[in-house]
Design a protein around this motif. Structure first.
Motif, PDB file in Angstrom:
ATOM      1  N   HIS A  67      20.266  27.499  71.647  1.00  0.00           N
ATOM      2  CA  HIS A  67      19.624  26.233  71.287  1.00  0.00           C
ATOM      3  C   HIS A  67      19.908  25.167  72.340  1.00  0.00           C
ATOM      4  CE1 HIS A  67      18.009  23.236  68.483  1.00  0.00           C
ATOM      5  NE2 HIS A  67      19.030  22.470  68.826  1.00  0.00           N
ATOM      6  N   THR A 119      10.237  22.401  76.862  1.00  0.00           N
ATOM      7  CA  THR A 119      10.331  22.905  75.488  1.00  0.00           C
ATOM      8  C   THR A 119       9.702  21.914  74.529  1.00  0.00           C
ATOM      9  OG1 THR A 119      12.382  24.069  75.991  1.00  0.00           O
ATOM     10  CG2 THR A 119      11.902  23.671  73.676  1.00  0.00           C
ATOM     11  N   GLN A 127       8.713  20.778  68.458  1.00  0.00           N
ATOM     12  CA  GLN A 127       8.624  21.611  67.261  1.00  0.00           C
ATOM     13  C   GLN A 127       9.397  22.909  67.426  1.00  0.00           C
ATOM     14  OE1 GLN A 127       7.217  20.544  64.392  1.00  0.00           O
ATOM     15  NE2 GLN A 127       8.153  22.395  63.536  1.00  0.00           N
ATOM     16  N   ALA A 128       9.386  23.461  68.646  1.00  0.00           N
ATOM     17  CA  ALA A 128      10.145  24.694  68.889  1.00  0.00           C
ATOM     18  C   ALA A 128      11.634  24.454  68.670  1.00  0.00           C
ATOM     19  CB  ALA A 128       9.895  25.197  70.310  1.00  0.00           C
ATOM     20  N   ILE A 148      12.930  22.124  66.712  1.00  0.00           N
ATOM     21  CA  ILE A 148      13.129  21.920  65.274  1.00  0.00           C
ATOM     22  C   ILE A 148      13.157  23.251  64.545  1.00  0.00           C
ATOM     23  CG2 ILE A 148      12.044  20.993  63.196  1.00  0.00           C
ATOM     24  CD1 ILE A 148      11.022  18.666  64.897  1.00  0.00           C
ATOM     25  N   ASP A 149      12.227  24.148  64.891  1.00  0.00           N
ATOM     26  CA  ASP A 149      12.173  25.455  64.231  1.00  0.00           C
ATOM     27  C   ASP A 149      13.453  26.243  64.451  1.00  0.00           C
ATOM     28  OD1 ASP A 149       9.653  24.862  63.331  1.00  0.00           O
ATOM     29  OD2 ASP A 149       8.622  25.946  64.938  1.00  0.00           O
ATOM     30  N   GLU A 150      13.976  26.186  65.675  1.00  0.00           N
ATOM     31  CA  GLU A 150      15.208  26.924  65.943  1.00  0.00           C
ATOM     32  C   GLU A 150      16.386  26.304  65.209  1.00  0.00           C
ATOM     33  OE1 GLU A 150      17.554  27.472  69.958  1.00  0.00           O
ATOM     34  OE2 GLU A 150      16.004  29.007  69.757  1.00  0.00           O
ATOM     35  N   ARG A 151      16.404  24.986  65.116  1.00  0.00           N
ATOM     36  CA  ARG A 151      17.484  24.321  64.385  1.00  0.00           C
ATOM     37  C   ARG A 151      17.431  24.698  62.905  1.00  0.00           C
ATOM     38  NH1 ARG A 151      16.849  19.297  66.195  1.00  0.00           N
ATOM     39  NH2 ARG A 151      15.444  18.673  64.536  1.00  0.00           N
ATOM     40  N   ARG A 152      16.239  24.857  62.367  1.00  0.00           N
ATOM     41  CA  ARG A 152      16.107  25.243  60.960  1.00  0.00           C
ATOM     42  C   ARG A 152      16.601  26.661  60.697  1.00  0.00           C
ATOM     43  NH1 ARG A 152      10.044  22.852  59.618  1.00  0.00           N
ATOM     44  NH2 ARG A 152      10.668  20.677  59.345  1.00  0.00           N
ATOM     45  N   THR A 153      16.567  27.507  61.700  1.00  0.00           N
ATOM     46  CA  THR A 153      17.099  28.864  61.512  1.00  0.00           C
ATOM     47  C   THR A 153      18.623  28.893  61.636  1.00  0.00           C
ATOM     48  OG1 THR A 153      16.875  29.430  63.863  1.00  0.00           O
ATOM     49  CG2 THR A 153      14.982  29.848  62.437  1.00  0.00           C
ATOM     50  N   ALA A 166      12.604  22.418  54.803  1.00  0.00           N
ATOM     51  CA  ALA A 166      11.150  22.568  54.791  1.00  0.00           C
ATOM     52  C   ALA A 166      10.472  21.302  54.267  1.00  0.00           C
ATOM     53  CB  ALA A 166      10.757  23.769  53.928  1.00  0.00           C
ATOM     54  N   ASP A 199      14.157  16.836  56.286  1.00  0.00           N
ATOM     55  CA  ASP A 199      14.267  17.095  57.720  1.00  0.00           C
ATOM     56  C   ASP A 199      14.441  15.789  58.494  1.00  0.00           C
ATOM     57  OD1 ASP A 199      14.029  19.035  59.991  1.00  0.00           O
ATOM     58  OD2 ASP A 199      12.319  17.752  60.476  1.00  0.00           O
TER      59      ASP A 199
END
Length: 698
Positions: A176, A185, A188-189, A191-196, A567, A572
């Motif tokens: 990350h 980068t 949104q990419a 943010i998506d990785e942080r959510r995982t 989500a 968020d």
């Protein structure tokens, strides 16, 4: 269909059948509770199973003691009996909302079992003692079989799982950080990785609590685990601020100095190697050495850029130094995180006191949870009394089970409706089994063979994360309904009435939960208010060290994290806003330190001190900020913030300091801090808007 999952499913089925056989042999009244307990204790680690089993046993003992007392005192007075049950339910669900992990489970189990034993005992006061003893015996058998099977067949310890989870999460965090250093980068990419990554962080505290039930070398230190959480969030905050600055420079068409671009590439490669190395946990010294090497390179580059006087204007130097400093801070926090992880399993004689549970609800929310559970019981008992329904105890069972689902959740329907559907499906399948299959079975051997054939695929689904919740619910209710007593006496009509009562009780509880919302919005609002109105002004005014302020903000975020659903847009934005506040506190404090240095020119000092006072006042006055078109009520007014930053910036540009002097370095340092604050107040929508999140979003 991996071999481990097949062994897991077989182990569950064998333990469940063994528990049922022992309950049959002892001729207990409801042997299905033994097999039911085995599946209720399904956990991924030995420590978790021991923890859940221990609290289940304690909750059952406490509930049985209450129920016997209530039946003894109030069995002849329905109003007093229901009133005492309401008080008991309120106390149990209040405790469940205030506790966390399996301590909360013990409270919920006490509330559930207390209702069942109370009302079953009240129906036959002379047999109340037998009901309580049977319930304790059945649950104890299930706990023993489940725990023994988990300890003997492929045991997986919570301490081992925690070590593996921390290592894999650290590698994901390194990836990350590498992603945040690439200006191309997309936001949104990131943010998506942080959510995982963040859901893995929530599991740390639960696994840490389970290790208390394992061998000493497996036990994790609570204070060290808290430090891991704080350092983890600090790295995320630094990575987020760094990427926002790089993205802003790219959007503005501003090129970084060539030396800085060249220095960032080795950093990205070093972080990528850490993220891709499965053997990383075995050699933390090498990882720290890699991080230290690139960090020193970036720090040296920042010093050289700060000393430049020709070729780069003040703004360009501030941009380059800010990128260097944020990258250096991110790498430093990553190294500190690695050290904190190494300290988790180091035990000293002086044990640390763990903080309050992160997942616990606030006092008002817990009061609402307890009141809601008691109100649902009162409504159902009034309906039961008015209709003289013969399946009231089945309804009480369903109501108690749904109450269990509604604790510690902002949206009961999200869990409640799928739970209700799984129960209905289990009842239909159990009816089919009783009506068309059991009459053909003779003896316990054939029953055990049939149950094994059914429970094996169910266990495979329970061991598959995507189906675990629904499959577990279905299996629990199927075995509860289909596992009969010692003598097979099928009565389809009675069974159908029981199932209808069960579902109806769940429905009543779910409707009450929807009508009486008990959410954790209050703590989230207070966290936002305390951060903006207290902590940031303290950092700006120099009342507290910036590192202490940032630490407290990350502590607040760590406490809220288990309650957040990323989500949801509001949750968020709250997360990103608090991360931005943590990093902003450091910059506000650093700017205050620059202003107190006697080498700074006097005009710049006065401008910075005045600007910081204006920012502190803006933050502190947030709740009473007057609404306008530019600044909706509840946000920091952008015009006032922009004016405060612009006044400080103009004063810095106006100072003509001798190149290479201490004063010139302080001017560049202050300009770097202002660049960061400008990003937060002018460009970072999460930082500007999270304070205005309304109650529905929070």
């Amino acid at each position: 269909m991996s071999w481990r999952n097949i062994v897991f499913a077989s182990r569950l089925a064998a333990a469940a059948i063994a528990a049922l056989a022992i309950a049959y042999w002892l001729e207990l009244q409801e042997p299905q509770w033994a097999i039911l307990t085995v599946y209720l204790l399904t956990q991924s680690s030995t420590g978790a199973a021991l923890a859940k089993g221990s609290f289940r046993f304690l909750g059952t003992i406490a509930a049985s003691a209450y129920a016997l007392t209530a039946v003894k005192l109030f069995s002849q007075d329905p109003l007093l009996l229901v009133g005492s049950a309401m008080v008991w339910v309120f106390a149990c669900y209040y405790g469940a909302a205030r506790a966390s992990n399996f301590t909360a489970y013990g409270f919920m189990l006490a509330g559930f079992t207390g209702l069942l034993v109370t009302f079953q005992g009240a129906a036959n006061p002379g047999g109340a003692w037998l009901v309580a003893v049977d319930r304790v015996s059945e649950i104890s058998i299930g706990i023993a079989c489940a725990t023994l099977a988990g300890a003997l067949v492929l045991p997986d310890h919570a301490g081992t799982q925690l070590r593996g989870l921390m290592a894999s999460t650290f590698r994901a965090l390194a990836d990350h950080c590498a992603l945040s250093l690439r200006a191309a980068t997309g936001g949104q990419a990131l943010i998506d990785e942080r959510r995982t990554i963040l859901p893995q962080l929530v599991k740390f505290d639960a696994l840490r609590s389970y290790t208390r039930f394992e061998a000493p070398e497996m036990r994790a230190d609570a204070a060290a685990m808290d430090e891991v959480t704080r350092e983890f969030l600090a790295v995320l905050a630094a990575a987020r601020g760094l990427h926002l600055r790089l993205a802003a420079l790219q959007e503005g068409g501003t090129a970084l100095p060539e030396p800085l671009t060249a220095a960032l590439e080795p950093t990205i490669l070093a972080l990528g190697r850490i993220g891709a190395d499965p053997a990383m946990p075995g050699d933390p010294a090498r990882v720290r050495a890699d991080l230290t090497g690139v960090r020193r390179q970036l720090a040296g580059l920042a010093r050289s850029i700060q000393g430049m006087s020709d070729g780069l204007p003040l703004g360009a130097r501030a941009d380059a130094i800010l990128v260097c400093r944020q990258a250096t801070g991110m790498l430093r926090d990553l190294s500190l995180l690695l050290l904190a992880q190494q300290a988790v399993f180091r035990h000293s004689r002086q044990r640390s006191t763990p903080r309050h549970a992160a997942a616990a609800s606030s006092h008002p929310t817990a009061l609402l949870q307890g009141t809601r559970a008691a109100l649902a019981l009162m409504i159902f008992c009034a309906f039961w009394h008015a209709t003289q329904w013969d399946q009231g105890i089945a309804g009480i069972t369903g109501l108690a089970l749904m109450n269990y689902q509604c604790v510690n959740t902002d949206d009961p329907a999200r869990l409640g409706w799928p739970y209700l559907r799984a129960v209905v499906a289990a009842c239909f399948c159990a009816y089919f089994t009783i009506a068309f299959i059991y009459p053909w079975l003779e003896g316990f051997q054939t029953l055990a063979a049939f149950l094994f054939l059914v429970l094996l695929p169910a266990g495979l689904l329970i061991g598959t994360p995507g189906y675990a919740r629904s499959a577990g619910t279905f299996t629990i209710f199927y075995v509860a309904a289909a596992a009969t007593g010692n003598v097979f006496t099928p009565d389809p009509l009675t069974f159908a009435n029981f199932c209808f009562g069960l579902v109806f009780g769940m429905f009543v509880c779910l409707m009450v939960a929807r009508l009486v919302p008990a959410t954790a919005r209050g703590p989230r609002r207070r966290a936002v208010r305390h951060t903006l109105c207290v902590l940031l002004p303290q950092a700006a005014n120099g009342e507290r060290a910036p590192s202490q302020v940032a630490r407290e903000i990350t502590h607040l975020l760590g406490a809220l994290l288990p309650q957040l659903s990323l989500a949801r847009a509001g949750h968020d934005r709250l997360l990103r806003g608090l991360l931005a506040c943590a990093s902003s506190a450091r910059e506000l404090g650093r700017l205050r330190q620059v202003a107190t240095d006697p080498s700074l020119p006097e005009p710049a000092r006065r401008a910075i001190e005045g600007g910081l006072q204006r920012l502190a006042a803006l933050f502190a006055a947030w709740p009473s900020s007057a609404p306008s078109e530019a600044a909706p009520s509840g946000t920091v007014p952008p015009d006032a913030a922009r004016d405060a930053l612009a006044g400080m910036w103009l004063a810095l540009e106006a100072d003509d300091c001798r190149p290479g002097s201490r004063a010139a370095g302080l001017v560049v340092e202050a300009a770097t801090c202002l660049r960061f604050l400008e990003d937060r107040l002018m460009r970072d929508h999460a930082f500007r808007d999270f304070a205005s999140l309304d109650g529905r979003l929070l």
